[in-house]
Scaffold this motif. Structure first.
Motif, PDB file in Angstrom:
ATOM      1  N   PHE A   8       0.840  -1.199   0.000  1.00 49.21           N
ATOM      2  CA  PHE A   8       0.000   0.000   0.000  1.00 49.21           C
ATOM      3  C   PHE A   8       0.879   1.255   0.000  1.00 49.21           C
ATOM      4  O   PHE A   8       0.620   2.215  -0.743  1.00 49.21           O
ATOM      5  N   LYS A  59       0.274   2.577  -3.653  1.00 42.61           N
ATOM      6  CA  LYS A  59      -0.890   3.468  -3.581  1.00 42.61           C
ATOM      7  C   LYS A  59      -0.469   4.866  -3.126  1.00 42.61           C
ATOM      8  O   LYS A  59      -0.787   5.850  -3.783  1.00 42.61           O
ATOM      9  N   ASN A  74      -9.732  15.852   4.118  1.00 39.32           N
ATOM     10  CA  ASN A  74     -10.770  14.869   3.817  1.00 39.32           C
ATOM     11  C   ASN A  74     -10.337  14.181   2.525  1.00 39.32           C
ATOM     12  O   ASN A  74     -10.558  14.687   1.430  1.00 39.32           O
ATOM     13  N   ARG A 134     -11.188  11.568   0.809  1.00 31.14           N
ATOM     14  CA  ARG A 134     -12.148  11.175  -0.227  1.00 31.14           C
ATOM     15  C   ARG A 134     -12.634  12.393  -1.009  1.00 31.14           C
ATOM     16  O   ARG A 134     -12.753  12.356  -2.236  1.00 31.14           O
ATOM     17  N   PHE A 160      -9.854  13.543  -3.265  1.00 32.75           N
ATOM     18  CA  PHE A 160      -9.732  12.594  -4.382  1.00 32.75           C
ATOM     19  C   PHE A 160     -10.832  12.832  -5.414  1.00 32.75           C
ATOM     20  O   PHE A 160     -10.569  12.913  -6.626  1.00 32.75           O
ATOM     21  N   ASN A 161     -12.083  12.946  -4.946  1.00 30.05           N
ATOM     22  CA  ASN A 161     -13.207  13.152  -5.867  1.00 30.05           C
ATOM     23  C   ASN A 161     -13.022  14.437  -6.672  1.00 30.05           C
ATOM     24  O   ASN A 161     -13.251  14.465  -7.880  1.00 30.05           O
ATOM     25  N   ALA A 183     -10.113  13.817  -9.231  1.00 26.08           N
ATOM     26  CA  ALA A 183     -10.451  12.871 -10.312  1.00 26.08           C
ATOM     27  C   ALA A 183     -11.466  13.474 -11.269  1.00 26.08           C
ATOM     28  O   ALA A 183     -11.435  13.211 -12.481  1.00 26.08           O
ATOM     29  N   TYR A 199      -1.601   6.991  -6.229  1.00 27.87           N
ATOM     30  CA  TYR A 199      -2.976   6.652  -6.585  1.00 27.87           C
ATOM     31  C   TYR A 199      -3.629   7.778  -7.386  1.00 27.87           C
ATOM     32  O   TYR A 199      -4.317   7.522  -8.374  1.00 27.87           O
ATOM     33  N   ASN A 222      -5.060   7.610 -15.971  1.00 27.27           N
ATOM     34  CA  ASN A 222      -5.993   6.626 -16.547  1.00 27.27           C
ATOM     35  C   ASN A 222      -7.232   7.307 -17.112  1.00 27.27           C
ATOM     36  O   ASN A 222      -7.700   6.974 -18.205  1.00 27.27           O
ATOM     37  N   ARG A 223      -7.760   8.266 -16.358  1.00 23.35           N
ATOM     38  CA  ARG A 223      -8.989   8.928 -16.817  1.00 23.35           C
ATOM     39  C   ARG A 223      -8.733   9.780 -18.064  1.00 23.35           C
ATOM     40  O   ARG A 223      -9.642   9.983 -18.871  1.00 23.35           O
ATOM     41  N   ASN A 276     -10.698   0.259 -12.729  1.00 22.86           N
ATOM     42  CA  ASN A 276      -9.452  -0.512 -12.986  1.00 22.86           C
ATOM     43  C   ASN A 276      -8.830  -1.084 -11.716  1.00 22.86           C
ATOM     44  O   ASN A 276      -7.635  -0.969 -11.498  1.00 22.86           O
ATOM     45  N   ASP A 304      -8.710  -1.974  -1.294  1.00 24.79           N
ATOM     46  CA  ASP A 304      -8.303  -1.221  -0.096  1.00 24.79           C
ATOM     47  C   ASP A 304      -9.056   0.101   0.005  1.00 24.79           C
ATOM     48  O   ASP A 304      -9.931   0.413  -0.817  1.00 24.79           O
ATOM     49  N   LEU A 361      -8.246   3.236  -0.514  1.00 22.73           N
ATOM     50  CA  LEU A 361      -8.169   4.169  -1.644  1.00 22.73           C
ATOM     51  C   LEU A 361      -8.970   3.645  -2.827  1.00 22.73           C
ATOM     52  O   LEU A 361      -9.692   4.405  -3.484  1.00 22.73           O
ATOM     53  N   SER A 363     -12.570   4.308  -2.363  1.00 26.67           N
ATOM     54  CA  SER A 363     -12.921   5.690  -2.734  1.00 26.67           C
ATOM     55  C   SER A 363     -13.109   5.793  -4.242  1.00 26.67           C
ATOM     56  O   SER A 363     -14.006   6.500  -4.720  1.00 26.67           O
ATOM     57  N   PHE A 416     -16.473   6.862  -6.221  1.00 27.41           N
ATOM     58  CA  PHE A 416     -16.419   7.963  -7.188  1.00 27.41           C
ATOM     59  C   PHE A 416     -17.028   7.528  -8.528  1.00 27.41           C
ATOM     60  O   PHE A 416     -17.816   8.257  -9.133  1.00 27.41           O
TER      61      PHE A 416
END
Lengths: 309, 78
Positions: free
Chosen positions: A31, A35, A199, A201, A204-205, A208, A240, A247-248, B17, B37, B39, B42, B46
């Motif tokens: 991890f 990650k 935060n 998450r 990340f949102n 992304a 990550y 990737n996106r 993925n 995991d 991450l 999440s 999403f």
């Protein structure tokens, strides 16, 4: 036109290994490596301030190219962990490296998007005022504000600093265009009150969803495709997040630069740290894409092209 | 009436993925117990939010740990 000609860097020799915290944070080496992407965090001495890190980055720049301090006409520091609230850190750097009294100094308060914003501001400032040489510093020593017991932040951030030399009408990396944005309603998701809170998450949102749109919008504006870009330098938030964005966007993974394993997320310094390693290898005509994102919530993307003059 | 089915949720997970074969996932076992995991989870959330145009508040996450729980949750939201 204003071009990036050299980048100096500083990473403290002292390191904190994340592998010593596997039990504490109930995680494993896979991890940490695959990650988070941070095995060791660069850690400044406790008494060192942002300006000290900037000065060491300047010494590194001076070892790469002989700087005549009398020629420097502006000095900008990107930081949200300044030495003091008053004065601006750029004034302290100015005094320490002996810049002339004719040199303009100011700070920019931004986090991970700060380098790209800073490049736009300093190049426009130099252009508008007919300046020939300027220095753009980045230094955000997060070790001062991290809660070592917070799994969301303790394993990510490292200390470091960079300084970018910008010069008029010299061979170097020239900005072709920018895209900027902010989601101020999300500011509480990454905030320092007594200690840094993130935060994960929500950040990340935000990243992304937003960064790929910003990059695509910029490419459209410049009439470029992803294939026209030779290398991508995304803010090194974590492995990550870099993997998710690339990737996106459907980027060729071989073109996406990733290197934070041995020092961590250095906030506004992450992109110029990568650039400093590659700048000599970027060939005339090649284009590179940069995108910084984070605190604010804020983002900024840009394309640079290597030009002869 | 159910508007979202298991295969649509699996497709959203596949887009993240994370796993080689999403069809091998146990529908009633927490994803966190199947090699996904924190991450990655999440990333799953999403992709589900994006695919179905919904927002999943942090307070709801404890109740949507399995694929079947996610299906039920999304159907109540869309």
């Amino acid at each position: 036109m204003v071009a990036i000609t050299h980048v100096g860097t500083y990473l403290p020799e002292k390191k904190v290994s994340n592998l010593e915290f596997l039990e504490k944070f109930e995680t494993d080496e896979s991890f940490i490596r695959n990650k988070i992407g941070v095995v060791s965090r660069a850690r400044k001495e406790k008494e060192e301030k942002a300006s000290d890190l900037c000065i060491k980055a300047y010494e590194n720049l001076n070892s790469k190219t002989q700087i005549q301090v009398a020629d420097i006409e502006c000095c900008v520091v990107v930081t949200q962990n300044p030495d003091f609230n008053i004065p601006h850190t750029s004034a302290i750097v100015h005094g320490a490296i002996g810049l002339p009294e004719t040199c303009a100094c100011f700070d920019i308060s931004l986090g991970c998007s700060g380098y790209v914003y800073g490049l736009s501001v300093i190049s426009a400032f130099m252009q508008a005022n007919g300046m020939s040489k300027g220095l753009l510093f980045t230094a955000d020593p997060y070790s001062d504000i991290i809660d070592e017991n917070d799994k969301n932040t303790a394993l990510i951030f490292g200390d470091g600093a960079t300084v970018t030399l910008l010069e008029q009408n010299q061979p170097g990396l020239v900005p072709l265009g920018f895209d900027f944005g902010s989601k101020g309603k999300g500011y509480k998701n990454l905030i320092n009150e007594e200690k840094l809170f993130m935060n994960g998450r929500a950040v990340f949102n935000f990243t992304a969803a937003t960064v790929p749109i910003s990059v695509n919008k910029l490419l459209d504006k410049l009439d470029l495709t992803k294939e026209d870009i030779d290398r991508w330098y995304l803010h090194q938030g974590s492995k990550y997040i870099v993997d998710t964005i690339s990737n996106r966007l459907g980027l060729d993974q071989e073109k996406v630069v990733f290197d934070m394993y041995e020092y961590g997320n250095t906030v506004s310094s992450s992109i110029p740290l990568l650039l400093s390693k590659d700048i000599e290898t970027i060939k005339t005509g090649q284009k590179i894409g940069l995108s910084g994102f984070g605190v604010g919530l804020s983002w900024a993307s840009m394309v640079l092209q290597k030009m002869n003059s | 009436m159910s508007t979202v089915n298991v295969s649509q949720i699996l497709e959203a997970i596949e887009n993240a993925n994370l796993v080689a074969d999403v069809t091998a996932l146990d529908l009633d076992k927490p994803l966190r117990d199947q090699g996904i995991d924190s991450l990655d989870f999440s990333g799953v959330l999403f992709n589900v939010e994006e695919a179905f145009g919904i927002e999943i508040p942090d307070d709801d996450i404890d109740g949507i740990q399995t694929i079947n729980q996610i299906v039920t949750y999304v159907n109540a939201k869309v």
